[in-house]
Design a protein around this motif. Sequence first.
Motif, mmCIF file in Angstrom:
data_model
loop_
_atom_site.group_PDB
_atom_site.id
_atom_site.type_symbol
_atom_site.label_atom_id
_atom_site.label_comp_id
_atom_site.label_asym_id
_atom_site.label_seq_id
_atom_site.Cartn_x
_atom_site.Cartn_y
_atom_site.Cartn_z
ATOM 1 N N TYR A 1 -11.496 8.421 -4.182
ATOM 2 C CA TYR A 1 -11.158 7.235 -4.034
ATOM 3 C C TYR A 1 -10.551 7.003 -2.397
ATOM 4 O O TYR A 1 -10.923 6.067 -1.766
ATOM 5 C CB TYR A 1 -9.843 6.877 -4.608
ATOM 6 C CG TYR A 1 -9.219 5.346 -4.468
ATOM 7 C CD1 TYR A 1 -9.703 4.361 -4.863
ATOM 8 C CD2 TYR A 1 -7.775 5.640 -4.195
ATOM 9 C CE1 TYR A 1 -9.095 3.127 -4.488
ATOM 10 C CE2 TYR A 1 -7.298 4.445 -3.698
ATOM 11 C CZ TYR A 1 -7.651 3.313 -4.057
ATOM 12 O OH TYR A 1 -7.088 1.992 -3.617
ATOM 13 N N GLU A 2 -10.057 7.951 -2.092
ATOM 14 C CA GLU A 2 -9.476 7.902 -0.580
ATOM 15 C C GLU A 2 -10.387 8.167 0.345
ATOM 16 O O GLU A 2 -10.523 8.318 1.775
ATOM 17 C CB GLU A 2 -8.400 9.025 0.061
ATOM 18 C CG GLU A 2 -7.040 8.596 -1.086
ATOM 19 C CD GLU A 2 -6.276 7.361 -0.595
ATOM 20 O OE1 GLU A 2 -6.648 7.023 0.496
ATOM 21 O OE2 GLU A 2 -5.521 6.848 -1.425
ATOM 22 N N GLY B 1 -6.956 -2.024 -5.829
ATOM 23 C CA GLY B 1 -6.157 -2.007 -4.479
ATOM 24 C C GLY B 1 -6.580 -2.878 -3.606
ATOM 25 O O GLY B 1 -5.997 -2.902 -2.451
ATOM 26 N N THR B 2 -7.453 -3.753 -3.830
ATOM 27 C CA THR B 2 -7.760 -4.951 -2.752
ATOM 28 C C THR B 2 -7.618 -6.267 -3.484
ATOM 29 O O THR B 2 -6.457 -6.827 -3.270
ATOM 30 C CB THR B 2 -9.330 -4.809 -2.180
ATOM 31 O OG1 THR B 2 -10.103 -4.726 -3.668
ATOM 32 C CG2 THR B 2 -9.634 -3.430 -1.561
ATOM 33 N N ALA C 1 -4.152 -6.327 -6.006
ATOM 34 C CA ALA C 1 -2.995 -6.319 -5.147
ATOM 35 C C ALA C 1 -2.810 -7.369 -4.234
ATOM 36 O O ALA C 1 -1.632 -7.815 -4.091
ATOM 37 C CB ALA C 1 -3.302 -4.938 -4.131
ATOM 38 N N SER D 1 -3.960 4.737 -0.284
ATOM 39 C CA SER D 1 -4.547 3.479 -0.452
ATOM 40 C C SER D 1 -4.228 2.722 -1.623
ATOM 41 O O SER D 1 -4.577 1.875 -1.797
ATOM 42 C CB SER D 1 -5.991 3.774 -0.107
ATOM 43 O OG SER D 1 -6.158 4.454 0.789
ATOM 44 N N MET D 2 -3.662 3.399 -2.604
ATOM 45 C CA MET D 2 -3.099 2.925 -3.872
ATOM 46 C C MET D 2 -2.127 1.829 -3.788
ATOM 47 O O MET D 2 -1.077 1.865 -3.001
ATOM 48 C CB MET D 2 -2.762 3.659 -4.876
ATOM 49 C CG MET D 2 -4.026 4.676 -5.253
ATOM 50 S SD MET D 2 -3.364 6.016 -6.494
ATOM 51 C CE MET D 2 -4.966 7.058 -6.810
ATOM 52 N N PRO D 3 -2.237 0.635 -4.398
ATOM 53 C CA PRO D 3 -1.273 -0.289 -4.314
ATOM 54 C C PRO D 3 0.109 0.183 -5.288
ATOM 55 O O PRO D 3 0.010 0.712 -6.264
ATOM 56 C CB PRO D 3 -1.718 -1.670 -5.145
ATOM 57 C CG PRO D 3 -2.904 -1.078 -5.903
ATOM 58 C CD PRO D 3 -3.345 0.372 -5.365
ATOM 59 N N GLN E 1 -10.725 0.553 -6.636
ATOM 60 C CA GLN E 1 -10.984 -0.310 -5.563
ATOM 61 C C GLN E 1 -10.780 -1.522 -5.513
ATOM 62 O O GLN E 1 -10.092 -2.210 -4.596
ATOM 63 C CB GLN E 1 -12.431 -0.001 -4.868
ATOM 64 C CG GLN E 1 -12.690 1.569 -4.311
ATOM 65 C CD GLN E 1 -14.010 1.871 -4.077
ATOM 66 O OE1 GLN E 1 -14.874 1.097 -4.845
ATOM 67 N NE2 GLN E 1 -14.304 2.860 -3.564
ATOM 68 N N ARG F 1 0.860 -1.287 0.069
ATOM 69 C CA ARG F 1 0.043 -0.089 -0.025
ATOM 70 C C ARG F 1 0.984 1.197 -0.330
ATOM 71 O O ARG F 1 1.911 1.088 0.971
ATOM 72 C CB ARG F 1 -0.907 -0.061 1.373
ATOM 73 C CG ARG F 1 -1.771 0.954 1.031
ATOM 74 C CD ARG F 1 -2.920 1.094 2.676
ATOM 75 N NE ARG F 1 -2.165 1.165 3.855
ATOM 76 C CZ ARG F 1 -1.651 2.309 4.310
ATOM 77 N NH1 ARG F 1 -2.144 3.283 3.648
ATOM 78 N NH2 ARG F 1 -1.057 2.486 5.318
ATOM 79 N N ASN G 1 3.021 2.925 -9.366
ATOM 80 C CA ASN G 1 1.457 2.303 -9.364
ATOM 81 C C ASN G 1 1.298 1.222 -10.331
ATOM 82 O O ASN G 1 2.068 0.888 -11.143
ATOM 83 C CB ASN G 1 0.361 3.634 -9.497
ATOM 84 C CG ASN G 1 0.644 4.353 -10.523
ATOM 85 O OD1 ASN G 1 1.441 3.813 -11.939
ATOM 86 N ND2 ASN G 1 -0.200 5.527 -10.894
#
Length: 469
Positions: free
Chosen positions: A121-122, A205-206, A209, A161-163, A202, A81, A179
């Motif tokens: 996004y955040e 990032g989940t 990732a 919060s981005m991977p 999202q 992250r 990124n």
Amino acid sequence: MNALFTQQLTVLNAGLQSFADNITRAGGDAVALSWQPPAGGDREGGRVLASLLNHPQIEAANEQAMAQYLAAQPMLVDVMRAGEAIPALDKHKRILHAGPPIAWNDMCGPVQGAILGAILYEQWADTLEQAQALIEQGEVSFEPCHHYDAVAPMAGIISRSMPLWVVENTENSQRVFSNFNEGLGKVLRFGANGDGVIEHLQWMGTELAEAMKAMLAESGPIELKPIMAQALHMGDEVHNRNIAATGLLMKQLLPALLSTALPVEQIQRAIRFITANDHFFLNLSMAACKSMLKAAEGVPGSTMVTVMARNGVNFGIRLSGTGDTWFQAPANPVDGLFFPGYGVDDAAADLGDSAITETAGVGGFAMASSPAIVKFVGGTPADATQNSRSMQRVTIGSNPAFTLPALNFAPTAAGIDARKVLDSSVLPIINTGIAHKQAGVGQIGAGITTAPMSCFVDALSALARQISR
């Protein structure tokens, strides 16, 4: 003397081509030299250049910087992250952007749109209007990705919060970050910020990732230079064309990914996304190039260029010998091909951190390996080969790790020397995508551009002042 004028004359012409043409029309032979005044005729640039040519300290510094660049071994080692990889992002509402520093009010449409999307996004705001109000109240700060050893393409944005891909140089344990590539269409890196864009971020990032991190835990570190080197032999130049590199990465990815304990549906979604995205490797190519160039940073007296980046308004460079200082000028226009329905008036200025690939000797410097790229950026295969040849005039040396089949496997020109740029008046070539000037419209073409000469003049002037102290 009389005998001289009875012979066939062959004239060596340095200057305007029309002089040579007149001699040819009159029946003589003329050899035209491609010559321009140093620094494009800039008087200050010529004066500074004269003071720095054949300078023992600079020659030694450039040899050291080049050796450190060549020795770098970038390895993909982790997925983290962004706030974990770059703690400064967790401490404040801070967003990183592509290119040199720029204030919010001066940013182009795609960068502003991408920043607004990152705020949504955040979950710092629920609407674009609220996000805009946060910025106007000074609640959100902005800095270049390069200030934190990171890179992002086009209107690339990194928020906490981005991977991030984590790439480590095994020669010195330095880490750099990039990124993930979102694919094409309505995406954040072109300023899109609608609900679908946020939902896609999202998922990346989940679920994505998590899959990539689990994959690396199975596979172990992945060497990036061999993938890039092989891709150059398969038609990529690892900037605008990454089809082969993405396929080579997949060969290493898939066995490890299938060995994880993740749900089958999650693995399938990850594979479908990666195989549908020919640019998936681009962000890793950028991180690898950043890793190699970071190794060359901070060598006192070196005129080697370690960063070239654009923010949609200005083009900025850094030299190894001038540390973290940026030297900026308005970005040059892009000469290229537009998608149907679009033209020059629709385009944003040159944009993104992806010129780190050219800075490292690939991308536009390696176009000879990718003749098919001309269908995308314009020109002919001969032009692509000539671009690679011409870059040999502005570099310290070459990189034997990256070779070009079309040039009899000659190594790519590498290590841009700001002095040689001024001396030859040849500007570093960059092949690049073209973004619409309005946020969210997306990519509208691709083409060729160059770095502005004044960046190199200013950078060498600053270095000359340092050396003369």
